[in-house]
Structure formats: structure tokens, C-alpha cells
Write a protein that holds these residues in place. Structure first.
Motif, PDB file in Angstrom:
ATOM      1  N   ALA A 164      37.573 121.965 -33.063  1.00 39.77           N
ATOM      2  CA  ALA A 164      36.578 122.706 -33.844  1.00 39.77           C
ATOM      3  C   ALA A 164      35.514 121.794 -34.443  1.00 39.77           C
ATOM      4  O   ALA A 164      35.027 122.025 -35.557  1.00 39.77           O
ATOM      5  N   GLY A 165      35.158 120.749 -33.714  1.00 43.61           N
ATOM      6  CA  GLY A 165      34.093 119.860 -34.166  1.00 43.61           C
ATOM      7  C   GLY A 165      34.487 118.882 -35.241  1.00 43.61           C
ATOM      8  O   GLY A 165      33.627 118.215 -35.825  1.00 43.61           O
ATOM      9  N   GLY A 166      35.772 118.750 -35.508  1.00 45.01           N
ATOM     10  CA  GLY A 166      36.213 117.822 -36.542  1.00 45.01           C
ATOM     11  C   GLY A 166      36.229 116.380 -36.054  1.00 45.01           C
ATOM     12  O   GLY A 166      36.551 116.117 -34.892  1.00 45.01           O
ATOM     13  N   LYS A 167      35.896 115.454 -36.951  1.00 42.91           N
ATOM     14  CA  LYS A 167      35.927 114.027 -36.652  1.00 42.91           C
ATOM     15  C   LYS A 167      37.014 113.378 -37.502  1.00 42.91           C
ATOM     16  O   LYS A 167      37.020 113.508 -38.728  1.00 42.91           O
ATOM     17  N   VAL A 168      37.937 112.666 -36.864  1.00 43.83           N
ATOM     18  CA  VAL A 168      39.021 112.006 -37.589  1.00 43.83           C
ATOM     19  C   VAL A 168      38.477 110.762 -38.272  1.00 43.83           C
ATOM     20  O   VAL A 168      37.849 109.908 -37.630  1.00 43.83           O
ATOM     21  N   ALA A 169      38.692 110.650 -39.573  1.00 44.96           N
ATOM     22  CA  ALA A 169      38.212 109.497 -40.336  1.00 44.96           C
ATOM     23  C   ALA A 169      38.950 108.246 -39.875  1.00 44.96           C
ATOM     24  O   ALA A 169      40.184 108.188 -39.939  1.00 44.96           O
ATOM     25  N   SER A 170      38.224 107.239 -39.430  1.00 46.04           N
ATOM     26  CA  SER A 170      38.846 106.050 -38.847  1.00 46.04           C
ATOM     27  C   SER A 170      39.685 105.282 -39.855  1.00 46.04           C
ATOM     28  O   SER A 170      40.679 104.658 -39.491  1.00 46.04           O
ATOM     29  N   LYS A 171      39.304 105.310 -41.126  1.00 46.07           N
ATOM     30  CA  LYS A 171      40.029 104.556 -42.150  1.00 46.07           C
ATOM     31  C   LYS A 171      40.998 105.424 -42.937  1.00 46.07           C
ATOM     32  O   LYS A 171      41.647 104.931 -43.862  1.00 46.07           O
ATOM     33  N   GLN A 172      41.110 106.688 -42.577  1.00 45.02           N
ATOM     34  CA  GLN A 172      42.041 107.577 -43.278  1.00 45.02           C
ATOM     35  C   GLN A 172      42.843 108.418 -42.293  1.00 45.02           C
ATOM     36  O   GLN A 172      43.150 109.568 -42.558  1.00 45.02           O
ATOM     37  N   LYS A 173      43.194 107.798 -41.168  1.00 43.92           N
ATOM     38  CA  LYS A 173      43.979 108.523 -40.176  1.00 43.92           C
ATOM     39  C   LYS A 173      45.443 108.101 -40.176  1.00 43.92           C
ATOM     40  O   LYS A 173      46.296 108.802 -39.632  1.00 43.92           O
ATOM     41  N   ASP A 174      45.765 106.947 -40.762  1.00 42.51           N
ATOM     42  CA  ASP A 174      47.131 106.420 -40.767  1.00 42.51           C
ATOM     43  C   ASP A 174      47.737 106.503 -42.158  1.00 42.51           C
ATOM     44  O   ASP A 174      47.035 106.384 -43.170  1.00 42.51           O
ATOM     45  N   MET A 175      49.072 106.647 -42.200  1.00 42.85           N
ATOM     46  CA  MET A 175      49.756 106.634 -43.494  1.00 42.85           C
ATOM     47  C   MET A 175      51.201 106.191 -43.312  1.00 42.85           C
ATOM     48  O   MET A 175      51.828 106.475 -42.289  1.00 42.85           O
ATOM     49  N   VAL A 176      51.694 105.457 -44.306  1.00 42.66           N
ATOM     50  CA  VAL A 176      53.111 105.129 -44.416  1.00 42.66           C
ATOM     51  C   VAL A 176      53.639 105.902 -45.618  1.00 42.66           C
ATOM     52  O   VAL A 176      53.188 105.681 -46.749  1.00 42.66           O
ATOM     53  N   VAL A 177      54.555 106.824 -45.370  1.00 47.20           N
ATOM     54  CA  VAL A 177      55.085 107.685 -46.425  1.00 47.20           C
ATOM     55  C   VAL A 177      56.436 107.134 -46.868  1.00 47.20           C
ATOM     56  O   VAL A 177      57.409 107.154 -46.110  1.00 47.20           O
ATOM     57  N   ILE A 178      56.474 106.625 -48.085  1.00 46.52           N
ATOM     58  CA  ILE A 178      57.689 106.024 -48.636  1.00 46.52           C
ATOM     59  C   ILE A 178      58.485 107.089 -49.395  1.00 46.52           C
ATOM     60  O   ILE A 178      57.921 107.843 -50.197  1.00 46.52           O
ATOM     61  N   ILE A 179      59.769 107.158 -49.111  1.00 51.22           N
ATOM     62  CA  ILE A 179      60.661 108.102 -49.785  1.00 51.22           C
ATOM     63  C   ILE A 179      61.456 107.346 -50.844  1.00 51.22           C
ATOM     64  O   ILE A 179      62.203 106.418 -50.539  1.00 51.22           O
ATOM     65  N   GLY A 180      61.275 107.740 -52.090  1.00 48.67           N
ATOM     66  CA  GLY A 180      62.014 107.119 -53.185  1.00 48.67           C
ATOM     67  C   GLY A 180      62.926 108.135 -53.854  1.00 48.67           C
ATOM     68  O   GLY A 180      62.632 109.327 -53.888  1.00 48.67           O
TER      69      GLY A 180
END
Length: 338
Positions: A164-180
């Protein structure tokens, strides 16, 4: 440190980032007008890291692992259905471990149940319906007490594509999700009070200002870290008006879950040798501690205010034959969650 296998020799990872609720409230972005492109991104706490802290309880908890947002360029874009593909990316966790000296591993599948987000293999399909700015990939933790606290857990995710015309942000596409995992005693505390050292009057009489990080190691056990002055599991003191600390002296607390009284206190570093002679610095019956609670103190966590009072003493070779050398009388004021 033992908060999901934090090392005693390595400073705890500063994922003292904000504790987030299991279900985040969606912040509604402001449309950008009629120019530009819709940007699709992953929301983290700080850069790559997203921290999700669990209460240490047996009842189910829903956790928003992945938070996908779209910043729309115009109203017509928000009216479209958008499909975003998110892929599990364990390599992000591997790289993070290598760069930061951590040892995060995947949370075992037996400890959680994925939500209904469609996924095939390691790909998840996140659908933003017309009018929606955000959607999540969620899991349910049925029983946090079943999680092995000897390990540290994290997930890695990357946004792969958006239609739908969306552009993935190059600097906000990755994440490490820590479970505490945290018990109710966990948090930051301002520590004030007095100290009396019978062998050295210059040590004291007041404690320096310091912030204690009370870190979960079990259902009713916590290690205490000082990030204000010493950067580890040490107890700060005053030495002739200057900040100092007793070497290899740190607190491990055990609470009585029925009363919230401190049931016991140990030296985090274990039993210390007496002047190199090999004899223990202090050997209480059946234990290896040399810090001991003072029964004249309150020594209790207040379930309403979250404040604590602690009164205890420390044995030392110079006066071990006649009793304790150092006396602590402290007020711990709750500052907030870690």
C-alpha cells in the motif's frame, strides 16, 4: 547479577529503560498533510532495544512484543489496508550479545503462546486496517514463575516489507526485544541512613546518597546493585567525608511473601576469608553469610508505598571475637520501576 542470568562480574545491561505495560496504549500520530510517503517502522525504547518486563506471577500476561506503526502522508493512505511482513531475526540477538557481552537466548516455546497474528515459518503478517496507525505481534505468558531465571531471554525481529505504498524506515526496521521478569520488590530506591563502624570512626556516620537497583533473582529474592557510586554489587559508605565502599560487600535479600518482612540477608560475594587464614569471616549456623539482620529493626517492605527499612550489621576480622563491627540503619525510598 542473576536477573535472568546477569553475571556477578559484568555490569547489568542498562535495560533499566522504562518498564512498559503488557498492552501499550497506541499513540495517534498526526498525519503529515498531502505530501510525502507513508513510513512504516518498529517502535523501540531506545534505538534497537525494546524491553518487556513481566510480573513474577502465575496468572497469564499478554505481552506486546512487536509494535508496528505507520506515519501516513495523507488521509487517503490511512484509509487503506496495509500488510506488513515481520520476520524473526535471531541474528540480531547474536550480534547484540557479541557487541555487549550479554548472553540472551530465545524464550522456550513452552513458556509462551503466540497470538492469532498469522505467521508461516518465521514470517508474521501484520495487517493495519483502514484507520489504524498501529498493530502488534503479541504473545501470552501463562506462568512467569515457570521461566528459568538462570537464563536471559530476547527475541530478534525485522520488518521485511510493507504494501500500500509504505516505505520501511531503514533505521527503525530492526529490534531486539528483551524479556525481563520482576517480583514486586524490584525497582529503584533512594537509600539514606546512618552507619557506625566500631573499628574506624571515619567510616560514617552517614551514608552517601546512592540509588539502589533491587534486581529480581527469584520469586522472593533480590540482589542489590549500586549504579550511583560503585557500579556494581557493593555497599557505598562515607570515608572521612568522601564516597567509598567495603570491598566484596553487597546485599542479597530474601523476603517472606506472606508478611513482606526481610526474612534473611546474605553477602552477595559469599563468605570472605578471615585475614587470609582460611577461616570464614563470619559463619552463622548453617549459612555462609557475614551480613546479619538486626532483629530490633523493622526490616520490611511496605506493600503500599513500596518503601523499605533495613537494619543490619556486618562482621569483620578486626572485631569478630567480640561481635559485629559495622551497624547499618537505613531507609529505602521507592523511586520507581527499573
Amino acid at each position: 547479577m542473576k536477573y535472568l542470568n546477569f553475571s556477578k562480574k559484568i555490569a547489568a545491561l542498562a535495560f533499566s529503560a522504562l518498564m512498559l505495560n503488557a498492552c501499550d496504549k497506541v499513540t495517534t500520530p498526526t498525519p503529515l498533510g498531502d505530501a510525502g510517503q507513508t513510513i512504516v517502522k518498529a517502535i523501540t525504547d531506545d534505538g534497537l532495544i525494546r524491553t518487556k518486563n513481566l510480573d513474577l506471577k502465575t496468572t497469564p500476561q499478554v505481552v506486546d512484543l512487536v509494535d508496528i506503526r505507520r506515519d501516513v502522508s495523507k488521509s487517503a493512505d490511512l484509509a487503506q489496508t496495509m500488510t506488513v511482513i515481520v520476520k524473526e531475526n535471531p541474528g540480531l540477538v547474536t550480534d547484540y550479545n557479541a557487541a555487549n557481552g550479554t548472553n540472551f537466548i530465545p524464550l522456550p516455546a513452552s513458556n509462551y503462546t503466540p497470538d492469532a497474528t498469522p505467521h508461516v515459518g518465521t514470517n508474521y503478517t501484520v495487517v493495519l486496517k483502514p484507520g489504524e496507525f498501529a498493530q502488534y505481534i503479541r504473545i501470552t505468558i501463562p506462568n512467569a514463575l515457570a521461566i528459568n531465571l538462570n537464563n536471559s531471554y530476547a527475541f530478534g525481529f525485522s520488518i521485511v516489507s510493507a504494501d500500500a505504498g509504505g516505505k520501511v524506515a531503514s533505521k527503525q526496521k530492526d529490534m531486539v526485544v528483551i524479556i525481563g521478569v520482576k517480583n514486586k520488590y524490584d525497582g529503584y530506591y533512594k537509600v539514606t541512613g546512618t552507619l557506625t563502624d566500631l573499628a574506624n570512626a571515619a567510616l560514617g556516620p552517614f551514608l552517601p546518597f546512592w540509588t539502589a537497583a533491587v534486581v529480581t533473582t527469584g520469586g522472593v529474592t533480590n540482589d542489590v546493585y549500586d549504579w550511583t557510586l560503585t557500579g556494581g554489587v557493593y555497599h557505598p559508605i562515607m570515608n572521612a567525608g568522601a564516597n567509598s565502599y567495603y570491598g566484596t560487600t553487597g546485599l542479597t535479600l530474601t523476603f517472606n511473601p506472606s508478611t513482606d518482612f526481610v526474612a534473611d540477608m546474605y553477602n552477595y560475594w559469599g563468605t570472605i576469608a578471615n585475614g587470609g587464614s582460611g577461616a570464614p569471616l563470619y559463619q552463622a549456623p548453617g549459612s555462609g553469610r557475614y551480613l546479619k539482620l538486626d532483629v530490633t529493626g523493622t526490616n520490611r517492605f511496605d506493600n503500599g508505598s513500596h518503601n523499605m527499612t533495613l537494619k543490619y550489621h556486618m562482621f569483620h576480622p578486626s572485631v569478630i571475637a567480640v561481635g559485629p563491627r559495622v551497624f547499618f540503619n537505613e531507609q529505602w525510598t521507592y523511586l520507581g520501576p527499573r
